[in-house]
Design an enzyme around this catalytic site. Structure first.
Site, PDB file in Angstrom:
ATOM      1  N   GLU A   1       0.863  -1.188   0.000  1.00 47.07           N
ATOM      2  CA  GLU A   1       0.000   0.000   0.000  1.00 47.07           C
ATOM      3  C   GLU A   1       0.894   1.230   0.000  1.00 47.07           C
ATOM      4  OE1 GLU A   1      -2.970   0.156   3.174  1.00 47.07           O
ATOM      5  OE2 GLU A   1      -2.785   2.345   3.214  1.00 47.07           O
TER       6      GLU A   1
ATOM      7  N   THR B   1      -4.251   6.284   2.284  1.00 48.15           N
ATOM      8  CA  THR B   1      -4.491   7.688   2.654  1.00 48.15           C
ATOM      9  C   THR B   1      -5.154   8.439   1.498  1.00 48.15           C
ATOM     10  OG1 THR B   1      -2.425   7.493   3.905  1.00 48.15           O
ATOM     11  CG2 THR B   1      -3.538   9.601   4.008  1.00 48.15           C
TER      12      THR B   1
ATOM     13  N   LYS C   1     -11.103  -0.617   7.115  1.00 44.58           N
ATOM     14  CA  LYS C   1      -9.809  -0.505   7.789  1.00 44.58           C
ATOM     15  C   LYS C   1     -10.137  -0.071   9.211  1.00 44.58           C
ATOM     16  CE  LYS C   1      -5.810   2.640   7.988  1.00 44.58           C
ATOM     17  NZ  LYS C   1      -4.790   3.385   7.268  1.00 44.58           N
TER      18      LYS C   1
END
Ligand code: 3PG
Length: 218
Positions: free
Chosen positions: A45, A72, A132
């Site tokens: 990621e 993000t 998440k």
């Protein structure tokens, strides 16, 4: 779910650990990505806080056998750019309007940041492929995951934030389908010191600790 989304989710559930690469420069981020790939990590990621990250994602996508996602993601436009660069999944730290829609259109999974049961259910019903659970260690760690999984057994959870090599198996045993680890695997200190050996050793230690018996079916 469509075939492409399914394939990524199956791989996430198989590898069980997603390294979250957050670096001050794209040179450092790419260095970390290559070290982790060499250590055997097949999912990465790349966080969008790194300048030049979209070019980095596109470059990593040229490496066979690697699944590359964007983390993000903080706007619909971030999601668009990340997908255009080749991201195979997108991760947010919180609810971000428009990200799920972009991911659904691109037929890739959106993993949406959530810190409480209302957010988990909202993200799930809005079409998140997984949530998440963030910041996992602060909201209660593996014990928290176990409790929310009891109420939401159909929701895939990726606890992230403060997860360590030591605690990783606890999250999987609590029902997480995979976990995300950032600074534990790639510390700013190791990057600045160009300390490949410590990053590779930590990643291998993690892979060894994650036993196949703890995989959750997608
Ligand atoms: C992040 O967004 O940086 C992740 O949540 C990773 O957090 P960690 O560094 O505590 O693992």
């Amino acid at each position: 779910m469509n075939a492409m989304t399914d394939d990524v989710l199956v791989e996430l559930a198989r590898v069980k650990a997603v390294p979250v690469i957050r670096a001050g420069s794209i040179e450092h981020a790419m260095r970390a990505a290559l070290w982790l790939a060499e250590a055997g990590m097949t999912v990465l990621e790349m966080t969008l806080t790194t300048p030049g990250v979209f070019e980095g994602i596109a470059e990593l996508r040229r490496m066979p056998g690697l699944i590359v996602g964007a983390g993000t993601v903080l706007s619909r436009q971030d999601a668009r750019l990340a997908i255009a660069a080749g991201s195979q999944f997108v991760v947010t730290p919180c609810w971000v309007e428009g990200v799920i829609e972009q991911a659904l259109m691109a037929k890739i999974p959106a993993l949406i940041g959530t810190a409480n049961p209302s957010e988990i259910w909202h993200a799930h019903t809005a079409g998140a492929a997984a949530v998440k659970v963030f910041p996992a260690a602060c909201v209660g760690g593996a014990a928290y995951v176990k409790q929310v999984r009891a109420v939401f057994p159909g929701v895939r959870m990726m606890p992230t934030g403060g997860v360590t090599v030591e605690t990783a198996p606890d999250y999987l045993a609590a029902g997480a389908f995979c976990i995300g680890l950032g600074s534990e695997l790639v510390s700013a200190k190791a990057l600045v010191a160009n300390d490949k050996a410590s990053v590779v050793a930590k990643a291998r230690q993690l892979l060894e600790r994650l036993s196949p018996s703890q995989t959750m079916a997608v």
